[in-house]
Design a protein around this motif. Structure first.
Motif, short mmCIF file in Angstrom:
data_model
loop_
_atom_site.label_atom_id
_atom_site.label_comp_id
_atom_site.label_asym_id
_atom_site.label_seq_id
_atom_site.Cartn_x
_atom_site.Cartn_y
_atom_site.Cartn_z
N THR A 55 0.84 -1.20 0.00
CA THR A 55 0.00 0.00 0.00
C THR A 55 0.88 1.25 0.00
OG1 THR A 55 -1.63 -1.20 1.32
CG2 THR A 55 -1.84 1.21 1.24
N PRO A 56 0.67 2.13 -0.98
CA PRO A 56 1.50 3.35 -1.03
C PRO A 56 1.20 4.28 0.13
CG PRO A 56 0.30 3.01 -3.11
CD PRO A 56 -0.22 2.02 -2.13
N ILE A 57 2.23 4.99 0.55
CA ILE A 57 2.07 6.02 1.58
C ILE A 57 1.91 7.35 0.83
CG2 ILE A 57 3.18 7.25 3.47
CD1 ILE A 57 4.70 4.69 4.11
N GLY A 58 0.79 7.97 1.01
CA GLY A 58 0.53 9.23 0.31
C GLY A 58 0.41 9.00 -1.19
N SER A 59 0.91 9.96 -1.96
CA SER A 59 0.83 9.84 -3.42
C SER A 59 2.17 9.44 -4.03
CB SER A 59 0.37 11.17 -4.02
OG SER A 59 1.32 12.18 -3.71
N GLY A 60 3.15 9.11 -3.19
CA GLY A 60 4.48 8.76 -3.70
C GLY A 60 4.61 7.28 -4.01
N VAL A 61 5.86 6.88 -4.22
CA VAL A 61 6.15 5.49 -4.58
C VAL A 61 6.55 4.65 -3.36
CG1 VAL A 61 6.79 6.03 -6.93
CG2 VAL A 61 8.54 6.06 -5.16
N ILE A 62 6.70 5.28 -2.23
CA ILE A 62 7.08 4.55 -1.03
C ILE A 62 5.86 3.83 -0.47
CG2 ILE A 62 7.92 4.76 1.35
CD1 ILE A 62 9.62 7.07 0.45
N THR A 63 6.04 2.56 -0.15
CA THR A 63 4.94 1.76 0.39
C THR A 63 5.12 1.56 1.89
OG1 THR A 63 6.09 -0.32 0.03
CG2 THR A 63 4.74 0.52 -1.79
N ILE A 64 4.12 1.02 2.53
CA ILE A 64 4.16 0.76 3.97
C ILE A 64 5.26 -0.24 4.31
CG2 ILE A 64 2.84 -0.27 5.88
CD1 ILE A 64 0.34 1.01 4.69
N GLY A 65 5.56 -1.12 3.39
CA GLY A 65 6.58 -2.14 3.64
C GLY A 65 7.97 -1.59 3.84
N ILE A 66 8.28 -0.47 3.23
CA ILE A 66 9.64 0.09 3.35
C ILE A 66 9.92 0.56 4.77
CG2 ILE A 66 11.19 1.93 2.57
CD1 ILE A 66 9.96 1.53 -0.23
N PRO A 67 9.08 1.40 5.38
CA PRO A 67 9.39 1.78 6.77
C PRO A 67 9.34 0.60 7.74
CG PRO A 67 7.52 3.06 5.93
CD PRO A 67 7.96 2.13 4.85
N ILE A 68 8.47 -0.36 7.48
CA ILE A 68 8.43 -1.54 8.34
C ILE A 68 9.74 -2.33 8.21
CG2 ILE A 68 7.29 -3.75 8.78
CD1 ILE A 68 4.65 -2.40 8.07
N GLY A 69 10.22 -2.49 6.99
CA GLY A 69 11.49 -3.19 6.78
C GLY A 69 12.66 -2.46 7.42
N VAL A 70 12.67 -1.14 7.32
CA VAL A 70 13.72 -0.35 7.97
C VAL A 70 13.62 -0.50 9.49
CG1 VAL A 70 14.52 2.02 8.39
CG2 VAL A 70 13.95 1.29 6.07
N ALA A 71 12.40 -0.53 10.00
CA ALA A 71 12.21 -0.71 11.45
C ALA A 71 12.75 -2.07 11.92
CB ALA A 71 10.74 -0.59 11.81
N VAL A 72 12.62 -3.09 11.10
CA VAL A 72 13.17 -4.41 11.44
C VAL A 72 14.68 -4.32 11.56
CG1 VAL A 72 13.54 -6.75 10.57
CG2 VAL A 72 11.27 -5.73 10.47
N ILE A 73 15.32 -3.64 10.62
CA ILE A 73 16.77 -3.50 10.65
C ILE A 73 17.21 -2.65 11.84
CG2 ILE A 73 18.76 -2.55 9.40
CD1 ILE A 73 17.18 -3.28 6.81
N VAL A 74 16.52 -1.55 12.06
CA VAL A 74 16.87 -0.66 13.18
C VAL A 74 16.66 -1.38 14.52
CG1 VAL A 74 16.17 1.47 14.36
CG2 VAL A 74 16.46 1.46 11.88
N SER A 75 15.65 -2.23 14.59
CA SER A 75 15.40 -2.95 15.84
C SER A 75 16.58 -3.83 16.23
CB SER A 75 14.12 -3.79 15.74
OG SER A 75 14.31 -4.89 14.88
N ALA A 76 17.28 -4.38 15.24
CA ALA A 76 18.46 -5.20 15.54
C ALA A 76 19.53 -4.34 16.21
CB ALA A 76 19.00 -5.83 14.27
N PHE A 77 19.76 -3.14 15.71
CA PHE A 77 20.74 -2.24 16.32
C PHE A 77 20.31 -1.82 17.72
CE2 PHE A 77 21.78 -1.73 11.82
CZ PHE A 77 23.16 -1.87 11.87
N VAL A 78 19.03 -1.57 17.90
CA VAL A 78 18.52 -1.16 19.21
C VAL A 78 18.71 -2.29 20.22
CG1 VAL A 78 16.41 -0.58 20.49
CG2 VAL A 78 16.88 0.52 18.30
N LEU A 79 18.41 -3.51 19.82
CA LEU A 79 18.56 -4.64 20.74
C LEU A 79 20.03 -4.88 21.10
CD1 LEU A 79 15.90 -7.07 19.25
CD2 LEU A 79 15.74 -5.74 21.34
#
Length: 101
Positions: free
Chosen positions: A53-77
């Motif tokens: 699902t796109p976020i707003g009218s751009g090409v970025i989808t909901i999956g991109i921030p979720i995927g980044v959050a998965v990667i960032v969570s590893a660093f946080v842990l």
């Protein structure tokens, strides 16, 4: 001589507490990591339309921030473990070594 020192350290109640604390934290952080990663994989498998699902009218989808959050969570842990190790485990290890000398 080294075997005796090892046995002395193993009998130390602080050593047992250190092993217990590290084990609990390690297993907890491992479980959190597995939940995050497998949750993301299951989301990819069972809800690809949601992730697409796109976020707003751009090409970025909901999956991109979720995927980044998965990667960032590893660093946080990892950061959580390092902070805990520096604050608690290092001083406790130092005390155990000093008591066993």
């Amino acid at each position: 001589m080294a075997v005796q020192s090892y046995e002395i350290i193993q009998r130390n109640p602080k050593y047992r507490e250190l092993v217990h604390q590290r084990s609990v934290l390690g297993w907890t952080l491992s479980a959190i990591t597995l939940i995050i990663y497998f949750g993301f994989i299951l989301l990819i498998a069972y809800a690809p339309k949601f992730l697409g699902t796109p976020i707003g009218s751009g090409v970025i989808t909901i999956g991109i921030p979720i995927g980044v959050a998965v990667i960032v969570s590893a660093f946080v842990l990892v950061g959580i473990y390092v902070i805990r190790a520096n604050a608690t485990y290092d001083s406790l290890t130092r005390e155990i070594v000093e008591e066993s000398l």
